[in-house]
Design a protein around this motif. Structure first.
Motif, PDB file in Angstrom:
ATOM      1  N   UNK A  86      28.296 -47.922  17.961  1.00  0.00           N
ATOM      2  CA  UNK A  86      27.552 -49.052  18.515  1.00  0.00           C
ATOM      3  C   UNK A  86      26.042 -48.900  18.344  1.00  0.00           C
ATOM      4  N   UNK A  87      25.633 -47.771  17.814  1.00  0.00           N
ATOM      5  CA  UNK A  87      24.197 -47.488  17.715  1.00  0.00           C
ATOM      6  C   UNK A  87      23.473 -48.478  16.807  1.00  0.00           C
ATOM      7  N   UNK A  88      24.159 -49.019  15.801  1.00  0.00           N
ATOM      8  CA  UNK A  88      23.490 -49.899  14.850  1.00  0.00           C
ATOM      9  C   UNK A  88      23.434 -51.351  15.261  1.00  0.00           C
ATOM     10  N   UNK A  89      24.010 -51.699  16.428  1.00  0.00           N
ATOM     11  CA  UNK A  89      24.018 -53.094  16.882  1.00  0.00           C
ATOM     12  C   UNK A  89      22.730 -53.380  17.639  1.00  0.00           C
ATOM     13  N   UNK A  90      21.946 -54.295  17.107  1.00  0.00           N
ATOM     14  CA  UNK A  90      20.661 -54.628  17.725  1.00  0.00           C
ATOM     15  C   UNK A  90      20.878 -55.382  19.044  1.00  0.00           C
ATOM     16  N   UNK A  91      20.109 -55.025  20.038  1.00  0.00           N
ATOM     17  CA  UNK A  91      20.174 -55.696  21.330  1.00  0.00           C
ATOM     18  C   UNK A  91      20.844 -54.884  22.413  1.00  0.00           C
ATOM     19  N   UNK A  92      21.538 -53.797  22.036  1.00  0.00           N
ATOM     20  CA  UNK A  92      22.180 -52.940  23.034  1.00  0.00           C
ATOM     21  C   UNK A  92      21.135 -51.980  23.614  1.00  0.00           C
ATOM     22  N   UNK A  93      20.970 -52.017  24.904  1.00  0.00           N
ATOM     23  CA  UNK A  93      19.980 -51.161  25.553  1.00  0.00           C
ATOM     24  C   UNK A  93      20.535 -49.788  25.887  1.00  0.00           C
ATOM     25  N   UNK A  94      21.775 -49.741  26.374  1.00  0.00           N
ATOM     26  CA  UNK A  94      22.368 -48.471  26.786  1.00  0.00           C
ATOM     27  C   UNK A  94      23.881 -48.606  26.794  1.00  0.00           C
ATOM     28  N   UNK A  95      24.584 -47.537  26.441  1.00  0.00           N
ATOM     29  CA  UNK A  95      26.039 -47.471  26.537  1.00  0.00           C
ATOM     30  C   UNK A  95      26.373 -46.316  27.472  1.00  0.00           C
ATOM     31  N   UNK A  96      26.986 -46.629  28.606  1.00  0.00           N
ATOM     32  CA  UNK A  96      27.226 -45.645  29.657  1.00  0.00           C
ATOM     33  C   UNK A  96      28.728 -45.434  29.817  1.00  0.00           C
ATOM     34  N   UNK A  97      29.227 -44.195  29.748  1.00  0.00           N
ATOM     35  CA  UNK A  97      30.668 -43.932  29.938  1.00  0.00           C
ATOM     36  C   UNK A  97      31.059 -44.018  31.402  1.00  0.00           C
ATOM     37  N   UNK A  98      32.332 -44.324  31.637  1.00  0.00           N
ATOM     38  CA  UNK A  98      32.834 -44.444  33.005  1.00  0.00           C
ATOM     39  C   UNK A  98      34.301 -44.047  33.034  1.00  0.00           C
ATOM     40  N   UNK A  99      34.690 -43.371  34.092  1.00  0.00           N
ATOM     41  CA  UNK A  99      36.095 -43.024  34.338  1.00  0.00           C
ATOM     42  C   UNK A  99      36.487 -43.597  35.694  1.00  0.00           C
ATOM     43  N   UNK A 100      37.543 -44.370  35.704  1.00  0.00           N
ATOM     44  CA  UNK A 100      37.998 -44.906  36.980  1.00  0.00           C
ATOM     45  C   UNK A 100      39.513 -45.064  36.975  1.00  0.00           C
ATOM     46  N   UNK A 101      40.059 -45.072  38.169  1.00  0.00           N
ATOM     47  CA  UNK A 101      41.501 -45.220  38.325  1.00  0.00           C
ATOM     48  C   UNK A 101      41.849 -45.379  39.796  1.00  0.00           C
ATOM     49  N   UNK A 102      43.127 -45.462  40.073  1.00  0.00           N
ATOM     50  CA  UNK A 102      43.609 -45.618  41.450  1.00  0.00           C
ATOM     51  C   UNK A 102      44.249 -44.312  41.923  1.00  0.00           C
ATOM     52  N   UNK A 103      43.890 -43.923  43.112  1.00  0.00           N
ATOM     53  CA  UNK A 103      44.488 -42.728  43.714  1.00  0.00           C
ATOM     54  C   UNK A 103      45.326 -43.176  44.899  1.00  0.00           C
ATOM     55  N   UNK A 104      46.632 -42.871  44.855  1.00  0.00           N
ATOM     56  CA  UNK A 104      47.537 -43.282  45.919  1.00  0.00           C
ATOM     57  C   UNK A 104      47.599 -42.210  47.003  1.00  0.00           C
ATOM     58  N   UNK A 105      47.301 -42.622  48.217  1.00  0.00           N
ATOM     59  CA  UNK A 105      47.354 -41.736  49.371  1.00  0.00           C
ATOM     60  C   UNK A 105      48.740 -41.867  50.006  1.00  0.00           C
ATOM     61  N   UNK A 106      49.581 -40.871  49.812  1.00  0.00           N
ATOM     62  CA  UNK A 106      50.953 -40.940  50.313  1.00  0.00           C
ATOM     63  C   UNK A 106      51.019 -40.887  51.825  1.00  0.00           C
ATOM     64  N   UNK A 107      50.023 -40.288  52.460  1.00  0.00           N
ATOM     65  CA  UNK A 107      50.034 -40.181  53.922  1.00  0.00           C
ATOM     66  C   UNK A 107      49.736 -41.545  54.549  1.00  0.00           C
ATOM     67  N   UNK A 108      48.714 -42.212  54.028  1.00  0.00           N
ATOM     68  CA  UNK A 108      48.279 -43.492  54.594  1.00  0.00           C
ATOM     69  C   UNK A 108      48.821 -44.695  53.831  1.00  0.00           C
ATOM     70  N   UNK A 109      49.585 -44.449  52.754  1.00  0.00           N
ATOM     71  CA  UNK A 109      50.195 -45.514  51.956  1.00  0.00           C
ATOM     72  C   UNK A 109      49.147 -46.525  51.496  1.00  0.00           C
ATOM     73  N   UNK A 110      48.038 -46.015  50.979  1.00  0.00           N
ATOM     74  CA  UNK A 110      46.952 -46.881  50.512  1.00  0.00           C
ATOM     75  C   UNK A 110      46.423 -46.364  49.185  1.00  0.00           C
ATOM     76  N   UNK A 111      45.931 -47.288  48.374  1.00  0.00           N
ATOM     77  CA  UNK A 111      45.303 -46.939  47.105  1.00  0.00           C
ATOM     78  C   UNK A 111      43.790 -46.952  47.248  1.00  0.00           C
TER      79      UNK A 111
END
Length: 398
Positions: A86-111
């Motif tokens: 993506x470095x050669x595409x004009x107009x991009x200011x920043x590319x930031x990585x991200x990791x996300x997901x859902x964690x299931x709490x078996x005790x409280x039955x909530x994500x």
């Protein structure tokens, strides 16, 4: 002549008021039922508008473009090496990585929504702290420090402590320390959110080095979002490109679909009420027949009797509309739409305690008016015209 017509209408209105007062118990019951129907429809309309406005406000500072790698129609981890493409595409200011997901709490039955972010790489990263009620975001070199949303903190029972643990996929424990809490103003997005640095999220979900969940692309000119998104799609054909306007539209569609589903269910109640009003207006009681006959003997015309029924319907429907919409506003603002929250807020156990402020646009008021008052007027005035044509001698004779 205009003055006499005005006086005539005032006299007819006065008679309509006295007629409603004579049948006050019946009129009050109709008004309360009608107001309840309007209350339900107006509440759905107001809470949908308030949620859409709230989502639009909160999403204003999200990345302009989000990239996700797709395989056979499913999302999978995206290589960090894609940033180089993506470095050669004009107009991009920043590319930031991200990791996300859902964690299931078996005790409280909530994500919980767990998100790992490279905060130091984000443009205007200092503004993120303004979304916090207290504390600060974890730095890249601070291992095991997190920022939590209100309901996540409550579910984890962190009122008297600041540490908790999650299981990794291999069932080993990973400890965390709370360094901040999100503001309640952002509950619609951060209520069940736990934010940590990228390394901690990679360790918690056991994601291999060099891979992330998605890439957040920040552009220099927001007007060029669509152009840059098209260039990214051409450079990375296997990547799904999501723009901020698309995400905002998704929220509006979700809220609109749920509200529409509820409104359709409530329209059946409105239809039943209109049918009941039609039936009651069509079937005159002996007292009402005698009243119409006496009025005709006294010189009243059919149009005058019809005007009385019209003003009665206007008074009842107007008061019902006022009471119903006022009650709906109070329900949404002061009780956070408690009756409809399970329908509108989705499946999550950790639901945000929203403070909604509906925007009462003229179009919304007219829509509610058109769906409620006009059908009621039609259901009462039209049968009233048939009733007004009853011969006086037959009514008195009955």
């Amino acid at each position: 002549m205009p003055q006499s017509n005005l006086e005539k209408q005032i006299n007819i209105l006065d008679y309509a008021l006295s007629s409603l007062w004579r049948r006050r118990m019946k009129s009050l019951s109709v008004l309360l039922v009608f107001a309840a129907v309007i209350f339900l429809l107006a509440s759905f309309q107001m809470v949908t508008q308030a949620l859409s406005d709230k989502a639009k406000q909160v999403l204003a500072h999200t990345p302009e473009i989000t990239l996700q790698k797709m395989s056979v129609g499913r999302q999978e981890a995206i290589p960090l090496a894609y940033r180089d493409k993506l470095a050669g595409i004009f107009g991009i200011r920043r590319v930031v990585p991200r990791i996300w997901g859902y964690y299931f709490d078996e005790v409280r039955l909530a994500n919980y929504t767990v998100m790992g972010m490279a905060v130091d790489e984000m443009p205007e990263s200092g503004r993120i702290d303004t979304a916090l009620a207290n504390g600060r975001m974890p730095l890249p070199d601070e291992q095991g420090r997190v920022v939590v949303g209100h309901s996540a903190k409550k579910a984890l029972d962190l009122e008297g402590r600041t540490t908790f643990s999650f299981f990794r996929p291999d069932l080993s424990l990973k400890a965390f320390t709370v360094s901040g809490e999100f503001s309640r103003d952002t509950d619609i997005l951060t209520n069940d959110l736990i934010v940590m640095n990228l390394a901690d999220a990679r360790d918690l979900f056991a994601i291999p080095a060099g891979l992330v969940t998605d890439l957040c692309v920040y552009v220099a000119n927001p007007k060029e979002i669509d152009t840059i998104a098209k260039k990214i799609s051409e450079a990375l054909p296997s990547v799904r490109v999501l723009t901020r306007p698309q995400i905002q539209k998704t929220y509006q569609v979700v809220f609109g679909w749920r509200s529409g589903f509820g409104s359709i269910c409530l329209l059946s109640a409105l239809a039943a009420f209109v049918i009941l009003a039609w039936d009651k207006a069509s079937g005159l009681s002996p007292e009402e027949r005698r009243e119409i006959a006496i009025l005709k003997v006294l010189g009243w015309e059919t149009s005058d009797i019809l005007a009385v029924r019209f003003w009665e319907s206007v008074i009842v429907s107007g008061l019902a509309c006022l009471v119903g919409m006022t009650a709906a506003y109070i329900h949404v603002v002061y009780f956070a739409a408690a009756l409809f929250r399970p329908v509108l807020m989705g499946w999550s156990v950790l639901r945000p305690e929203l403070h909604l402020l509906p925007r009462l646009a003229a179009g919304d008021i007219l829509l509610i008016f058109a769906f409620t008052v006009i059908p009621y007027l039609a259901a009462t005035v039209i049968p009233a015209w048939r009733s007004a044509t009853v011969p006086a001698d037959s009514a008195l004779g009955g």
